[in-house]
Design a protein around this motif. Sequence first.
Motif, PDB file in Angstrom:
ATOM      1  N   PRO A  57       0.820  -1.214   0.000  1.00  0.00           N
ATOM      2  CA  PRO A  57       0.000   0.000   0.000  1.00  0.00           C
ATOM      3  C   PRO A  57       0.854   1.264   0.000  1.00  0.00           C
ATOM      4  CG  PRO A  57      -0.111  -1.128   2.130  1.00  0.00           C
ATOM      5  CD  PRO A  57       0.641  -2.015   1.204  1.00  0.00           C
ATOM      6  N   GLY A  58       0.353   2.323  -0.640  1.00  0.00           N
ATOM      7  CA  GLY A  58       1.034   3.619  -0.627  1.00  0.00           C
ATOM      8  C   GLY A  58       1.915   3.836  -1.837  1.00  0.00           C
ATOM      9  N   ARG A  61       6.983   7.118  -2.357  1.00  0.00           N
ATOM     10  CA  ARG A  61       7.379   8.181  -1.453  1.00  0.00           C
ATOM     11  C   ARG A  61       6.780   7.977  -0.053  1.00  0.00           C
ATOM     12  NH1 ARG A  61       6.263  14.415  -2.793  1.00  0.00           N
ATOM     13  NH2 ARG A  61       7.365  15.307  -1.009  1.00  0.00           N
ATOM     14  N   GLN A  62       5.526   7.565  -0.019  1.00  0.00           N
ATOM     15  CA  GLN A  62       4.898   7.285   1.292  1.00  0.00           C
ATOM     16  C   GLN A  62       5.613   6.132   1.991  1.00  0.00           C
ATOM     17  OE1 GLN A  62       0.839   6.769  -0.115  1.00  0.00           O
ATOM     18  NE2 GLN A  62       0.171   8.447   1.194  1.00  0.00           N
ATOM     19  N   LEU A  64       8.744   5.266   1.578  1.00  0.00           N
ATOM     20  CA  LEU A  64      10.043   5.767   2.046  1.00  0.00           C
ATOM     21  C   LEU A  64       9.885   6.532   3.353  1.00  0.00           C
ATOM     22  CD1 LEU A  64      11.753   7.110  -1.185  1.00  0.00           C
ATOM     23  CD2 LEU A  64      12.715   5.446   0.416  1.00  0.00           C
TER      24      LEU A  64
ATOM     25  N   TYR B  25      11.924  16.077   1.139  1.00  0.00           N
ATOM     26  CA  TYR B  25      11.072  15.152   0.390  1.00  0.00           C
ATOM     27  C   TYR B  25      10.183  14.326   1.326  1.00  0.00           C
ATOM     28  CZ  TYR B  25      10.204  11.249  -2.914  1.00  0.00           C
ATOM     29  OH  TYR B  25       9.669  10.278  -3.694  1.00  0.00           O
ATOM     30  N   PRO B  31       4.483  13.795   2.189  1.00  0.00           N
ATOM     31  CA  PRO B  31       3.245  13.205   1.682  1.00  0.00           C
ATOM     32  C   PRO B  31       2.352  12.818   2.858  1.00  0.00           C
ATOM     33  CG  PRO B  31       5.028  11.585   1.610  1.00  0.00           C
ATOM     34  CD  PRO B  31       5.626  12.877   2.082  1.00  0.00           C
ATOM     35  N   LEU B  34       1.367   7.071   5.645  1.00  0.00           N
ATOM     36  CA  LEU B  34       0.616   5.828   5.619  1.00  0.00           C
ATOM     37  C   LEU B  34       0.072   5.585   7.019  1.00  0.00           C
ATOM     38  CD1 LEU B  34       2.884   3.402   3.593  1.00  0.00           C
ATOM     39  CD2 LEU B  34       0.588   4.127   3.008  1.00  0.00           C
TER      40      LEU B  34
END
Lengths: 223, 282
Positions: A57-58, A61-62, A64, B25, B31, B34
């Motif tokens: 999932p993701g 970048r998410q 990482l 970044y 972002p 999650l």
Amino acid sequence: MTREGKLKAAYYFFGTVVALLGFATTMMADWQHIYAKGPANTGHAKLTCVECHVESPGTVRQQLQAKAHFWLGMRNTDVEFGHAKVGNQQCDACHSRDQDSHPVHRFLEPRFKEARAELGVQLCVSCHREHIGVRATLPETACSFCHNDLKLKADPIDVPHHVLIEVNNWASCLGCHDYHNNHRRTVQKSVKQAYSPSVIKAYMDGGPSPYGTEKKYPTKEGK
Amino acid sequence: MAQIPNVKHSKSILWAGIFLVVGIYLFAQRPTPLVDSESAGRVIPVEKMFRIVAAENNAARELYTKNIVGYGMKVGLGFSEKWREADVAAGPLPALFLREAATSIQKSRIPLGLFLGSDFPIARSNNFGSAQAERFKMMRASSKPQFFYSPDIKLQVAMFADLAVAPGCVTCHNEHPKSPKVDWKLGDIMGATTWSYPKDKVTLEEMVQIISAYRGGVVDAYEAYLAKAAKFSKPPEVGDRWPEDGYFLPSKDVFVKEFERRASGNTISLILQANSLLKVPD
């Protein structure tokens, strides 16, 4: 430019070309098969890669970020990169059975530690390693890890189980028993009628099934 | 190409640059993170979770053994190891009812493992190996549940005593031809349930999912029995009545309602206890 500089420029150029080629390959419609690690296992030639290789999932970048958070202690659970490991869940989508005489989850009990370490009995892919073009792989003595104290009251076979075990005839077991007990058949009662180890070996390698083709829980074609 | 004056210096500038970019970044211009399944809300230590599902299991096991198997045998319903076979007109034994539920839990994707074993088992395959046998001895001595970690599978493990709660437990085992022990008495520790779960604490939400997976397992096991009973040459009537009243079986809904009535009060108070003890500071 110096000689060193020229060399460097050449390396950069070469590297870019290789990277672009690699990228283009992944973009091609049929990239899948170029990428595969080896020949599909028995029955799997027509499956698409994503039936087994699902994305984690993701976005990258998410993932990482989550990894970095995990390493820095800012997050309690780790995440997987790119594709998730192929697990029992993927196989189960097509091969689910209500009855399995050796269901993988049963072997998560602490007492099967040795069998887990030696055979990986808790995971489908330990015995059905993918991309090696066979049906199953299993050491000949596999059954001994769990059945070495087997003794049947009123044993129905002509050479009783405890005798087979005393003489370490572990190669005989699959001659009468299919591991998952998913074939509709009757178990032989005489050692003479047992399939020979070479027939079993050929079956494991992808040859025809001596146990017949009728299954109690047939395979589903897709998810 | 010109010589670079200070290789060391420029290298560290390069690394600083890389860290800066990565930092921006991943963190500054970040972002949406999650979801971390463990960060939100309150947590319950896994031991409490095990106690809660084990109590649920005791309720289900007692209901099935006493009210279905016990009374059922008196009115002519059969129960057997071979109940899955088409030509055997029988339902699952209590141990196999539990295994049926455990298999269904596995299919729910909730990673909760459940097994039943003993040091004097009818089925050899239920014999505790070394790791569990030792714990089982400790449990017999202290009559307390055992909690430990199994490093090779990275699972938290709990063992709870499985007690002879109904006369059926004792008579059936004592009379079984394969039983290595024939003097079981009511109230004896006949074996243990072993439970496993991958984490050392669960969120309240996970707790609810685990309970519903366990209950789903009980429902599936009972439905499998009803499906089999419908195929008997003389199928029992299915409805509001129980084997206590005659050759009847409660419907799925009636069975589940009775199970929930027996289990829920206890479960809710255990959750409330666990939860008020362990509020995570905001």
